[in-house]
Design a protein around this motif. Sequence first.
Motif, PDB file in Angstrom:
ATOM      1  N   ILE A  61      -7.340  -9.646  -7.232  1.00 44.05           N
ATOM      2  CA  ILE A  61      -7.082 -10.622  -6.166  1.00 44.05           C
ATOM      3  C   ILE A  61      -5.872 -10.185  -5.347  1.00 44.05           C
ATOM      4  O   ILE A  61      -5.875 -10.232  -4.120  1.00 44.05           O
ATOM      5  N   SER A  62      -4.819  -9.714  -6.040  1.00 47.33           N
ATOM      6  CA  SER A  62      -3.605  -9.275  -5.329  1.00 47.33           C
ATOM      7  C   SER A  62      -3.893  -8.040  -4.479  1.00 47.33           C
ATOM      8  O   SER A  62      -3.376  -7.906  -3.369  1.00 47.33           O
ATOM      9  N   GLN A  63      -4.733  -7.127  -4.998  1.00 46.72           N
ATOM     10  CA  GLN A  63      -5.075  -5.926  -4.233  1.00 46.72           C
ATOM     11  C   GLN A  63      -5.868  -6.282  -2.984  1.00 46.72           C
ATOM     12  O   GLN A  63      -5.641  -5.743  -1.910  1.00 46.72           O
ATOM     13  N   PHE A  64      -6.801  -7.216  -3.133  1.00 48.11           N
ATOM     14  CA  PHE A  64      -7.597  -7.634  -1.982  1.00 48.11           C
ATOM     15  C   PHE A  64      -6.714  -8.368  -0.978  1.00 48.11           C
ATOM     16  O   PHE A  64      -6.881  -8.227   0.237  1.00 48.11           O
ATOM     17  N   ALA A  65      -5.767  -9.149  -1.490  1.00 50.86           N
ATOM     18  CA  ALA A  65      -4.845  -9.857  -0.605  1.00 50.86           C
ATOM     19  C   ALA A  65      -4.037  -8.863   0.211  1.00 50.86           C
ATOM     20  O   ALA A  65      -3.841  -9.026   1.413  1.00 50.86           O
TER      21      ALA A  65
END
Length: 528
Positions: free
Chosen positions: A182-186
């Motif tokens: 999720i953090s990478q996609f963010a």
Amino acid sequence: MGAELNQKLFSAADNLRSKMDASEYKNYLLGLIFYKYLSDKLLEKVVELAGESLDEFSNADKQTVLYRQLLEDEDTKSDLIETLVDTLGYDIAADHLFNVLTMQANQNTFQLNDLNKAFIDLSTKYIQFNGLFDDVDLKSKKLGADDQQRNVTITEVLKKLNGIDVLGHNGDVIGDAYEFLISQFASEAGKKAGEFYTPHEVSDMMARIAAIGQEDKKLFSVFDPTMGSGSLMLNIRNYLNYPKSVKYHGQELNTTTFNLAKMNLILHGVDNEDIRLRNGDTLNKDWPTDEPYTFDSVVMNPPYSAKWSSDDTFLDDSRFNRYGKLAPKSKADFAFLLHGFYHLKDSGTMAIVLPHGVLFRGAAEGVIRKKLLEDGSIDTVIGMPANLFFGTSIPTTVIILKKNRTTRDVLFIDASKDFIKGKNQNKLSQENIDRIVETYKKREDVEKFAHVASFEEIKENDFNLNIPRYVDTFEEQEEVDIVELGKELVALNQQIKAAENDFLLMLDELAVTDETRDIIEATKAVFR
């Protein structure tokens, strides 16, 4: 092991990365990982219920053979499915298992429609999965121009994911890997990502503070009315002595993000009966209105300075009617704050991230802020560094609120200069977080970092909470020795002149041709 898992999961996105942006392909990858988790978990449970050993039935293919045998026996079939539904909350048909679909992918017999049926079956039979796979659009032209090309795209993703052991780790490794994704996609999605993700370090700091003094509660409830991916709520259990007994209550306006939060909680091992989430507008209509509607902790990172109706009817709303004014239409910041505060227990702690404007803007916001301060509701104001959040570079403030305090003083912490500079985003180090939390606990003045302001001091400042009014971080500039500086400049000019002379001598020594003569003369002219 966690880092290796993260890398494998993120590399599975390679087949999608060239076809669409991160805000879109995250839905496919996160949805498929979630489905694999449910499928693998079911097979593991089948082995356990059959009284067999996981050492003997060590992989999904062997487990599937056992599952099919049990389903073929009419004496065991109904009991098995009933027990799976009782213990896991769902069942999956053998033909729809993730590893079975991947086996077909390896044999080039996989059909997208079978995966679609698997999603529909799970979503329609069990309410907790309702709508959860809606964003995995298997008919999207972005996956490929026709069914065959779309088949190829998803086939490659299935193959990569199937080799990943999503269960063979202790604790919440798959849940934490999900958070990592999720953090990478963010990060990749940039501006669009600010809507659903609070950086882990900020989330960690808020959770630690919200848990202080409540660590021993045997039953703990947390509420996030703008929950995004649910990470703020999930983080708090890391600081409680009974993490398995936390009840999660959350609301989210964006349906895709709401589904993401639901999956995130399930992947972190949260039981269905401990999850109470709603897909809706937090400000437009109050929720929850039935018991329980107050919580031990409220954590929030709402959209900054969002618009809302600010309709006069809200003046009668029990969330806002004590404060004399409504948050302005163009800035809903205080509406979010008051909503969260209304749902806080008398013994609880609330932490909310907002833009700095809430600390000093006047008009209606000034009236609301004054009332909160007169009631002693604002406990602490923490100034955070700029560029911490995806999608916005503005500095933010974390405000800690409490009910029934015996004092009206406010602790100000200026942590705006404590961070690790990153290429795209700044980050908080563990040391930065520890310093904020320890300062919060001690509640004492710290030179150039923290100040406990009395109510009288705040009143003298017209209830303006702008942090520099209370924490002086001014650093004296080192005095400049003009004479010494002049000597350095003279010496520097002499060095430059000597270098120029050396360069001109080198030009004189060059072999001159018709082609280079003009260039050499032009270069000499620059230095004359």
